[in-house]
Design an enzyme around this catalytic site. Structure first.
Site, short mmCIF file in Angstrom:
data_model
loop_
_atom_site.label_atom_id
_atom_site.label_comp_id
_atom_site.label_asym_id
_atom_site.label_seq_id
_atom_site.Cartn_x
_atom_site.Cartn_y
_atom_site.Cartn_z
N ARG A 30 0.79 -1.22 0.00
CA ARG A 30 0.00 0.00 0.00
C ARG A 30 0.83 1.28 0.00
NH1 ARG A 30 -4.19 0.44 4.78
NH2 ARG A 30 -4.48 -1.70 4.12
N HIS A 76 -7.83 -4.12 -7.91
CA HIS A 76 -7.63 -3.38 -6.65
C HIS A 76 -8.97 -3.22 -5.93
CE1 HIS A 76 -4.89 -0.93 -4.23
NE2 HIS A 76 -5.84 -0.03 -4.11
N TYR A 120 -16.93 12.98 -15.20
CA TYR A 120 -16.77 14.13 -16.08
C TYR A 120 -15.41 14.17 -16.78
CZ TYR A 120 -20.82 15.92 -13.52
OH TYR A 120 -22.05 16.07 -12.96
#
Length: 315
Positions: A30, A76, A120
């Site tokens: 991580r 993931h 967007y």
């Protein structure tokens, strides 16, 4: 049935063992980048997912939400916001020396503005990111099954250039942290060639090619002692100042124009703090501080009072 066996163990030994295993997991999976490709697991999975889907630099842009969904579904299994944040950071040219993702739409700003929602924006791999993935289909790296054993994913990317040095990395974990500054791509490749030609090349030799870090926001590094110490020991303090020059206006007034600021500094907060110094009279002789940054580049103007003004002779 087997009888239960109870063992008396020191609490610190049990907690130490459990915590060290947990730390190892979050460090490797991580928080900290792999030295081989300079990527954290989420970054590597984003780039590989885009490559696997053909979302590459020579093709059109695709919705970011589609890529994020693909990454979460196949590689993931974490929150979509963390994946999108990592993807956006890979596209921000004020944080990455060489962006690995190209993005259409609002991907945030150096003022700390948030990016537009993933529905967007559109994205694709950058040209240089393709060099991290080149020849990955030719068994150049090991692959392992993903979290649900449906597809395979690479343990590391082939990385045809030292991405960890080029783009740097920031990460913090349990007991460990990293803060590697970015460097100039050409200088890093020349240093690699030097090291290949002369394996015994010293840090001093390499510093004739790599003068020091090269930050995407520019700035001026004060001295080389901190750089040399960082290169030799892994720990060093590098002080960066903004780049400024004095411009003379009509009427004889002068203004300080800042065109480069230190890396990871929020420009909006910087301008606000400078204006607070003016208002609180912690710094005298400033009449106005304003941000004139536009598409042509960064520009912060500190307008100075005339000497007579600052002395209180004129209004």
């Amino acid at each position: 049935m087997t009888a239960e066996v109870f063992r008396e163990l020191p609490l610190e030994e049990v907690i130490g063992d459990r915590f060290s295993r947990y730390s190892k997991y979050i460090i490797q999976d991580r928080a900290l980048p792999d030295a081989r490709d300079g990527l954290k697991p989420v970054q590597r999975r984003i780039l590989y997912a885009m490559h696997a889907e053909g979302n590459t630099f020579e093709k059109g842009f695709r919705k970011s939400a589609k890529t994020v969904g693909n990454v979460i579904g196949n590689y993931h299994p974490h929150g979509d916001s963390s994946v999108y944040e990592a993807m956006v950071r890979l596209s921000q040219d004020w944080k990455m020396r060489n962006v690995l993702v190209e993005m259409h739409g609002n991907n945030g700003s150096i003022d700390g503005d948030p990016p537009a929602a993933m529905r967007y924006t559109e994205a694709r791999l950058s040209a240089i990111a393709s060099q991290l993935l080149k020849d990955i289909d030719k068994k150049t790296v090991d692959h392992v099954p993903n979290f649900d054993d449906t597809v395979n994913e690479p343990v590391v990317l082939p990385a045809r250039f030292p991405n960890l040095l080029v783009n740097g990395s920031t990460g913090i974990s349990a007991g460990y942290a990293t803060e590697i500054p970015p460097h100039n791509l050409t200088e890093v490749i020349n240093a690699v060639i030097m090291r290949m030609d002369n394996p015994s090349a010293t840090v001093e030799d390499l510093m004739t090619v790599i003068k020091g870090p090269d930050f995407p926001t520019g700035g001026i590094i004060q001295g080389v002692d901190g750089i040399r110490q960082a290169y030799e020991t892994g720990k060093g303090k590098i002080i960066i100042r903004g780049k400024a020059e004095v411009e003379t206006q009509r009427g004889g007034r002068e203004q300080i124009v800042i065109t480069e600021i230190p890396f990871e500094v929020n420009k909006a907060n910087l301008v606000k703090k400078m204006d607070e110094f003016r208002l609180d009279r912690k710094v005298e002789g400033i009449s106005e501080v304003r941000d004139e940054t536009d598409r042509t580049g960064l520009r912060i103007v500190v307008e100075l009072k005339k000497e007579a003004d600052s002395a209180g002779v004129l209004n």
